[in-house]
Enzyme design. Structure first.
Site, PDB file in Angstrom:
ATOM      1  N   TYR A 101       9.137  37.811 -36.750  1.00  0.00           N
ATOM      2  CA  TYR A 101       9.178  36.780 -35.715  1.00  0.00           C
ATOM      3  C   TYR A 101      10.569  36.721 -35.092  1.00  0.00           C
ATOM      4  CZ  TYR A 101       4.743  35.003 -37.652  1.00  0.00           C
ATOM      5  OH  TYR A 101       3.441  34.870 -38.087  1.00  0.00           O
TER       6      TYR A 101
ATOM      7  N   LEU B  71      -5.823  25.877 -33.659  1.00  0.00           N
ATOM      8  CA  LEU B  71      -6.311  25.213 -32.442  1.00  0.00           C
ATOM      9  C   LEU B  71      -6.657  26.232 -31.351  1.00  0.00           C
ATOM     10  CD1 LEU B  71      -3.940  22.121 -32.273  1.00  0.00           C
ATOM     11  CD2 LEU B  71      -6.382  22.119 -32.805  1.00  0.00           C
TER      12      LEU B  71
ATOM     13  N   GLY C  52       1.557  25.823 -34.977  1.00  0.00           N
ATOM     14  CA  GLY C  52       2.810  26.262 -34.387  1.00  0.00           C
ATOM     15  C   GLY C  52       3.023  25.639 -33.022  1.00  0.00           C
TER      16      GLY C  52
END
Length: 315
Positions: free
Chosen positions: A62, A201, A275
């Site tokens: 990341y 989500l 996130g």
């Protein structure tokens, strides 16, 4: 906050995990998102802790390690109060490379152990036995406390379990992506493997934002090319969004909270990884832990999800 045991390790993870992928920017030039000031992201991690979120998920890939560095700065001095999960890249799965990658993560995270260490993606060119044996050795040394795999097929998960005890499985899982339910979820139940889901989500779709007032993605938004965000598929998804909103209104909460809570009610689920760099959204999302959905509501959501995911088959 609600806490659940990670596998059979005795480690308690918060029901909501703070997903830290965005913190360091994208290492992929074809994927873009805004990167906020480091101080704001550190403040957000402290806000998470203040609200009972003790579990943080990052990876060496990341932002080419930048995410780990920010997490390390944020949690310095309070490390003992946290559960840190990070991941070894698919290019570092030879035994010596795993050990070297871990040392890099430890340095960036400013810690001497990792609570949960995942294989980020499988690599068919490197023997799985070699990687899993190396991870077990690191567990015995005390440098990692638990072993996880991410994005593994059911068959690869079976193979991995031959060489090491798997404590956690990290898949994409949400009301629009339920592929783990047929094989992987039953395996996790049988072998006491905790599931910690990402894209909980569906990249923001399940918040309802893209079905309200014609919300439009900016051209540089990495979601622009994703199939679920195409106009024809947004129309198919609308029925599920309306279902979530109806139940949310009955409880006086957001659709996001309903979607997260539904996910957390599924078997073997330990934590939903959320996130975001937006504090308002984050504070709303974590309230899912306080929401109680009836069996009738859970069934109604599943029924509509079944219909919508069938219509989206192949997307």
């Amino acid at each position: 906050m609600e806490y659940r045991e990670l596998g059979q390790t005795g480690i308690q993870v918060s029901m909501i995990t703070h997903g830290c992928m965005e913190l360091g920017g994208s290492a992929n030039p074809n994927v873009y998102w805004d990167v906020r000031d480091e101080r704001l992201n550190i403040d957000l991690l402290h806000t998470a802790l203040d609200n009972g979120v003790t579990t943080f998920d990052t990876a060496e890939s990341y932002g080419n390690g930048r995410s780990e560095e920010i997490v390390g700065k944020a949690l310095k001095g309070i490390r003992q109060d946290c559960v840190i999960a990070t991941k070894v890249a698919k290019t570092h799965l030879h035994a010596d490379d795993v050990a070297a990658a871990l040392e890099g993560s430890l340095r960036r995270l400013q810690t001497d152990y990792i609570d949960l260490y995942y294989i980020h993606w499988p690599n068919p060119d490197i023997p799985l036995e070699e990687t899993m044996t190396a991870l077990e050795a690191l567990r015995r040394s005390g440098k990692i406390r638990a072993i996880g795999v991410s994005n593994f097929s059911a068959e690869l998960l079976r193979q991995a379990m031959q060489y090491a005890t798997i404590d956690a499985y990290q898949p994409e899982y949400n009301l629009l992506s339920r592929g783990i339910e047929d094989e992987i979820m039953p395996m996790c139940i049988e072998h006491h493997i905790s599931i910690l889901s990402y894209n909980s989500l569906a990249k923001g779709l399940l918040s309802g934002a893209f079905h309200k007032n014609g919300a439009v993605l900016q051209p540089e938004d990495f979601r622009m090319g994703k199939p679920l965000f195409q106009k024809e598929n947004l129309l198919i998804e609308r029925e599920l969004i309306l279902c979530l909103k109806e139940i949310a209104e009955a409880h006086g909460v957001s659709a996001s909270q309903v979607a997260i809570r539904w996910t957390m009610e599924q078997p073997a689920m330990a934590s939903a990884i959320i996130g975001t760099q937006n504090k308002k959204h984050f504070l709303d999302n974590i309230q899912a832990h306080a929401l109680t959905l009836s069996s009738e509501e859970l069934s109604a959501i599943r029924s509509v999800s079944d219909k919508v995911t069938a219509a989206l088959q192949g997307v």
